[in-house]
Write an enzyme that holds these catalytic residues in place. Structure first.
Site, PDB file in Angstrom:
ATOM      1  N   GLY A 191       0.829  -1.202   0.000  1.00 50.09           N
ATOM      2  CA  GLY A 191       0.000   0.000   0.000  1.00 50.09           C
ATOM      3  C   GLY A 191       0.854   1.237   0.000  1.00 50.09           C
ATOM      4  O   GLY A 191       0.398   2.346   0.240  1.00 50.09           O
ATOM      5  N   CYS A 192       2.130   1.053  -0.284  1.00 44.63           N
ATOM      6  CA  CYS A 192       3.078   2.149  -0.298  1.00 44.63           C
ATOM      7  C   CYS A 192       3.587   2.223  -1.718  1.00 44.63           C
ATOM      8  O   CYS A 192       4.314   1.349  -2.159  1.00 44.63           O
ATOM      9  CB  CYS A 192       4.209   1.792   0.661  1.00 44.63           C
ATOM     10  SG  CYS A 192       5.138   3.173   1.199  1.00 44.63           S
ATOM     11  N   VAL A 193       3.136   3.213  -2.477  1.00 45.11           N
ATOM     12  CA  VAL A 193       3.463   3.212  -3.911  1.00 45.11           C
ATOM     13  C   VAL A 193       4.767   3.946  -4.185  1.00 45.11           C
ATOM     14  O   VAL A 193       5.080   4.910  -3.518  1.00 45.11           O
ATOM     15  CB  VAL A 193       2.321   3.853  -4.734  1.00 45.11           C
ATOM     16  CG1 VAL A 193       2.473   3.476  -6.207  1.00 45.11           C
ATOM     17  CG2 VAL A 193       0.982   3.365  -4.229  1.00 45.11           C
TER      18      VAL A 193
END
Lengths: 111, 99, 131
Positions: free
Chosen positions: A109-111
């Site tokens: 969820g960390c782009v």
């Protein structure tokens, strides 16, 4: 493959500096990773790093920053569960940078 | 002949086709998602129990454990580990893998 | 799916989004991919629910231990969904009964819904993503 040298031993990391094998992790490796970022680890840093390691053990996932902030707030109190505090400790992004030192993969969820 | 089935009986007809074609007395080994056929109390259970009168059923322990169903296996299905898989392959004249 | 994601982010209004997952956890990569999409998608802060139908409900089976297979056991991650504000987890009753499973078999609290109930829920969604 990229490596970092810790106490005379080459440790495998990916292209962004995350540990390839989580089981290799120790505190010296964390300290060396921090040193490469010009960061000296204090007790406050360790508190977050250890929190992340426990979180990973329980959920098998590195939390996104928003989730980390909320979870820290619950466990360590409101004065620590906020972006300002965490970004001061980990200016490259609390989830990304702290997860790296904790030997975890890059947060989902960390782009 | 040893027959292996690696697909869930709910998503593919590998088990049915295998049971139609396997010679009486064959060994049937459930692996990967095929181990879901070993579940007791399911709508597949009676099919497997009927087939067990003609064939010997085995299920791979590693795949049962991975899926958390090792305690829910139909009585009479023999649970084997990887070494047991190798033994079965060696004991039988051939291996038919139903994909 | 990229189009659907774009659509989801447009306008800033909260959309109703359903993730439908129907595959068992380890035989294929769909289940893990679905879980990752849900976790990443959580950042968009939409009104999300997840439906476990067919073999999809096997993802939630308690007591998974993948040690002997050498695969990663990702079932504990479903317990983190709540922290990602993904709180509505539904299991289709018909699928559950067919597999001899009960509510007690799952590692997270779920609501069991009949396919009829899911029909009307689906009709009410802005977007349904399938895995």
């Amino acid at each position: 493959m990229a490596t970092i040298n810790v106490a005379g031993k080459d440790i495998a990391v990916d292209e962004e500096g995350y540990l390839e094998d989580r089981n290799e992790w120790n505190e010296e490796i964390a300290a060396e990773m921090a040193k490469l970022d010009d960061c000296e680890l204090t007790d406050s840093h360790w508190e977050v790093i250890n929190f992340l390691r426990e979180y990973y053990d329980e959920y098998q996932i590195a939390p996104a920053v928003r989730v980390l902030t909320k979870a820290i707030g619950k466990k360590l109190g409101k004065d620590k569960g906020n972006s300002k505090y965490l970004y001061e400790l980990f200016p490259y992004g609390p989830a990304k940078q702290a997860c790296k030192y904790a030997g975890l993969p890059k947060p989902t969820g960390c782009v | 002949m040893l027959h292996t089935i690696n697909k869930s009986p709910y998503t593919k007809n590998s088990l049915d086709t295998c049971l139609r074609m396997a010679k009486e007395g064959s060994a049937i080994l459930l692996i990967e998602d095929g181990v879901y056929a070993a579940l007791t109390g399911s709508e597949i259970t009676s099919t497997v129990e009927t087939a067990m009168k003609k064939h010997t059923f085995y299920a791979l322990s590693a795949d049962l454990e991975a899926r958390g169903i090792q305690d829910r296996v139909i009585d009479g299905i023999k649970v084997v580990d990887y070494a047991g898989f190798v033994d079965l392959a060696a004991e039988n004249s051939g291996v038919q893998s139903w994909l | 799916m990229a189009d659907e994601m774009d659509e989801m982010m447009e306008g800033g209004e909260i959309k109703k989004l359903m993730y439908m997952t129907r595959t068992a956890p380890y035989g294929t990569v769909y289940a893990l991919e679905a879980l990752e999409v849900v976790l990443i998608g959580a950042a968009f802060e939409q009104d999300v629910c997840m439906v476990f139908a067919d073999d999809g409900l096997f993802q939630l089976k308690k007591g998974q231990n993948t040690e002997a297979t050498g695969m990663k056991n990702f079932s504990p991650t479903y317990r983190a969904l709540e922290m990602y504000d993904v709180e509505k987890l539904y299991v289709e009753k018909e699928s559950m009964d067919a597999r001899g499973m009960t509510e007690d078999d799952f590692i997270v609290d779920v609501e069991v819904k009949t396919s009829d109930e899911l029909t009307s829920m689906m009709e009410d969604m802005d977007i349904v993503l399938n895995f």
